[in-house]
Enzyme design. Structure first.
Site, PDB file in Angstrom:
ATOM      1  N   HIS A 207       0.846  -0.950  -0.513  1.00 55.97           N
ATOM      2  CA  HIS A 207       0.155  -0.012   0.618  1.00 55.97           C
ATOM      3  C   HIS A 207       0.611   1.304  -0.036  1.00 55.97           C
ATOM      4  CE1 HIS A 207      -4.075  -1.354   1.003  1.00 55.97           C
ATOM      5  NE2 HIS A 207      -3.362  -2.782   0.185  1.00 55.97           N
ATOM      6  N   SER A 211       0.251  -1.277  -6.829  1.00 54.29           N
ATOM      7  CA  SER A 211       0.740  -1.941  -7.550  1.00 54.29           C
ATOM      8  C   SER A 211       1.503  -1.523  -8.602  1.00 54.29           C
ATOM      9  CB  SER A 211      -0.399  -2.803  -7.402  1.00 54.29           C
ATOM     10  OG  SER A 211      -2.012  -3.228  -6.613  1.00 54.29           O
ATOM     11  N   LYS A 234     -14.117  -8.368  -9.086  1.00 51.20           N
ATOM     12  CA  LYS A 234     -13.017  -9.062  -9.437  1.00 51.20           C
ATOM     13  C   LYS A 234     -12.509 -10.027  -8.869  1.00 51.20           C
ATOM     14  CE  LYS A 234      -9.273  -8.585 -13.170  1.00 51.20           C
ATOM     15  NZ  LYS A 234      -8.877  -7.619 -14.051  1.00 51.20           N
ATOM     16  N   ASP A 235     -11.712  -9.773  -7.964  1.00 51.07           N
ATOM     17  CA  ASP A 235     -11.298 -10.737  -7.119  1.00 51.07           C
ATOM     18  C   ASP A 235     -12.293 -11.869  -6.777  1.00 51.07           C
ATOM     19  OD1 ASP A 235      -8.518  -9.774  -6.679  1.00 51.07           O
ATOM     20  OD2 ASP A 235      -8.924  -8.567  -4.663  1.00 51.07           O
ATOM     21  N   GLU A 278       6.581 -33.965  -2.035  1.00 53.72           N
ATOM     22  CA  GLU A 278       5.108 -33.941  -1.965  1.00 53.72           C
ATOM     23  C   GLU A 278       5.826 -33.122  -3.843  1.00 53.72           C
ATOM     24  OE1 GLU A 278       2.933 -34.841  -0.464  1.00 53.72           O
ATOM     25  OE2 GLU A 278       1.572 -33.614  -0.387  1.00 53.72           O
TER      26      GLU A 278
END
Lengths: 409, 225
Positions: A207, A211, A234-235, A278
């Protein structure tokens, strides 16, 4: 209600936090769906913590009870099977999401100034996640749990001089046993909360620097839009798609990510025919095995995970926009992705001559890409600038050279 | 449209991964296993036949310790049938072998593995059990060997290798399939519940995600103007 909020606001910046960081938070409008994965990682973290807490209510971290208690969860606890499979599939989902999130960062060069600290906190998150997953895998106390932990802890024995002591210190015993299980459980419960705190630092940094975006150029104010409602919706849509894939595995193929061997209780006297970690550790495991010397292998493996942290230094190009405007870097990125897929495949194969050779070639390519990056990125920059870049890009590079200000302003 | 999609880095990456996966899995298919390939039916009748054979035969040597007698009600046995199977045991007792560890060790030099989770503990679990039980055959020197697991300490309990009559052989095959089906159930008793619930969850998620998609389109269309 508003009175309560007023009361709080006088003492704590609640409303302004929501306004600044959740609602109005300016976000580049051109973010693609690749920018969904940070949010998804946060979601999976919460999911793992919640399902984990419920599992811990029924699980017994005792070598003589652990396997049975997991089976008790699967058969007798109400919806225990659901919670356990959510947690088990969740671990794989976490890595899938994180690896895509990292690939996005690499592709678009989001690790570059001013986002180095985001990248490094991300690296810390990756390490913590790996440790958590590794310890969690011991808890069902199956054959693969036991032997995986046995093999991985024994790697620390390669440390010069004090190797044996370190291994005993980690295991709490001469071999993996009850002491190991109990401490792994304690740490497996602790680490997610450490992860959550690093995530908070990661987000504070985000923040602050805002972005990155596909163009790689810092956008003018008019190209930023408020986070809510545009990115919340959108998320959420991205979350829906994620949940469809995730629930497919939980309900229809829950054992897909669980080694068959692990449905057999740990037996210290019987080594399984071949021990595989894994899937999310396979590339690194393949690198470990492709170095003939144990110490060398351990160093190569550690380096292969940690080398990401050096990306801001290795990539010396000033061309903005990540791989999009950089053909050489783009080529390297795709080679890297294919190389990692090959390493994953090799990591799952028994170490025959053929697979060892392929693994060694892939390991060389892996490190060669990082080693060549400083030279290739500089060369690429010169070459592109000689060909002529758009004026505004040149302007941006000059600005950066002068003041280091890829600052949003 | 498709050209535009392929140009996107996301799509290229996806294509790349799909190709890798394809190559990988076609390689993996290059190694056929020795398992029998015919389908195992999981109908109640199969499971119930499977229980009967397993209870009479397999539990002589093997535990099914994660299964309790009353669990058998879940696959359609009546309380009376369960009573008959459990004998003097309580309904909430786990199903244990009639042999203890000491006897097993004396007989086989090892303790026999528990069968409850066997169908999950081997790759291709049910198919493996089915094939394993029928993989016995008589060698020329008269010794009976198992193709799938050459050094196995378990004898040919279904007597398949010494049976020559075709009808009897196919009856044994059917029993082997039914036992495998039963053991698939003991390994994953919630499979049916899980899949049923899963269908509802998936339907719900499809509808929800579609609505979120529309909402997203609508919200973002406001931006363009």
């Amino acid at each position: 209600m508003s009175k309560v909020i007023q009361w709080i606001d006088r003492r704590f910046p609640l409303s302004s936090f929501i306004k600044h960081d959740l609602v109005e938070y300016p976000t580049p409008r051109n973010l693609s769906y690749w920018w969904n994965f940070g949010f998804l990682a946060g979601f999976v973290l919460v999911l793992q913590i919640l399902t984990g807490i419920f599992l811990a209510m029924h699980y017994k971290p005792d070598a003589s009870l652990a396997f049975d208690s997991v089976d008790h969860i699967m058969r007798e606890v109400n919806y225990g099977w659901l919670i356990r499979y959510m947690h088990a599939v969740g671990a794989s989902a976490f890595f899938a999401v994180i690896y895509i999130h990292m690939a996005r960062t690499l592709y678009y060069g989001s690790y570059r100034a001013p986002r180095e600290l985001m990248w490094w906190t991300g690296q810390a998150l990756l390490l913590a996640l790996m440790a958590t997953a590794f310890m969690g895998y011991l808890l069902p106390w199956g054959q693969m749990s036991f032997w995986g932990a046995q093999v991985i802890t024994s790697l620390f024995g390669a440390t010069p001089f004090i190797g044996d002591e370190i291994v005993i210190w980690l295991r709490g015993d001469f071999a993996v046993g009850d002491a190991t299980l109990t401490r792994f459980f304690a740490l497996h419960y602790l680490f997610p909360f450490i992860i959550a705190s690093i995530v908070i630092i990661h987000l504070i940094a985000l923040h602050h620097v805002k972005s990155s975006n596909p163009s790689g150029i810092n956008l003018t104010a008019k190209n930023n839009i408020p986070f809510h409602p545009y990115f919340t919706v959108k998320d959420l849509f991205g979350l829906g798609v994620f949940l469809i894939i995730y629930c497919y595995f939980v309900f229809f193929s829950p054992e897909f990510f669980i080694e068959a061997e692990n449905n057999q209780p740990a037996n210290p006297l019987q080594t399984p025919p071949h021990i595989v970690p894994e899937w999310y550790f396979l590339p690194f495991y393949a690198i470990l095995r492709s170095v003939p010397d144990l110490l060398g292998g351990v160093i190569a493996m550690a380096l292969s995970v940690m080398i990401f942290a050096a990306m801001p230094f290795l990539d010396r190009s000033k061309i903005p926009g990540g791989a999009k405007y950089r053909p050489i870097y783009r080529g390297m990125f795709y080679i890297f992705v294919v190389d990692v897929v090959v390493l994953t495949y090799v990591g799952a194969q028994p170490p025959t001559n053929f697979w060892t050779l392929i693994g060694q070639v892939a390991t060389l390519i892996y490190f060669a890409l990082f080693t060549l990056l400083p030279f290739l990125s500089k060369f690429e920059e010169r070459w592109l600038r000689k060909q002529g870049l758009p004026a505004e890009v040149e302007e941006l590079i000059r600005c950066e050279e002068q003041c280091g200000c890829t600052d949003p302003k | 449209m498709i050209k535009k999609l392929i140009k996107k880095p996301a799509m290229r990456l996806l294509l790349l991964l799909v190709c890798c996966f394809q190559i990988g899995s076609s390689w993996a298919e290059g190694h056929p296993t020795d398992l029998r390939e015919d389908d195992i039916a999981h109908e109640p009748a199969n499971l119930q036949n499977g229980i009967q054979v397993a209870m009479n035969l397999c539990t002589l040597c093997h535990d099914l310790k994660y299964v309790k007698y009353h669990d058998l009600l879940e696959i359609g046995l009546s309380a009376k049938e369960v009573d008959k199977i459990r004998g003097a045991n309580s309904a909430s007792d786990p199903i244990l072998s009639k042999m203890n560890d000491k006897q097993m060790n004396a007989l086989f030099g090892m303790t026999t593995p528990d069968l409850s989770l066997m169908a999950k503990a081997r790759g291709d679990g049910a198919q493996y059990i089915y094939s394993l039980l029928l993989a016995y055959h008589e060698r020329r020197d008269g010794a009976i060997v198992n193709n799938l697991y050459p050094d196995i300490k378990m004898p040919d309990v279904l007597a398949y290798s010494i049976e020559n009559d075709e009808r009897a052989r196919s009856a044994i095959e059917q029993n082997a399939r039914d036992i495998a089906a039963f053991l698939a159930w003991t390994a994953d008793p919630k499979a049916k519940e899980r899949r049923t619930l899963g269908v509802y969850v998936m339907l719900y998620l499809f509808v929800l995600t579609f609505m979120l998609y529309r909402l997203k389109q609508k919200t973002w269309s406001r931006l363009k103007t």
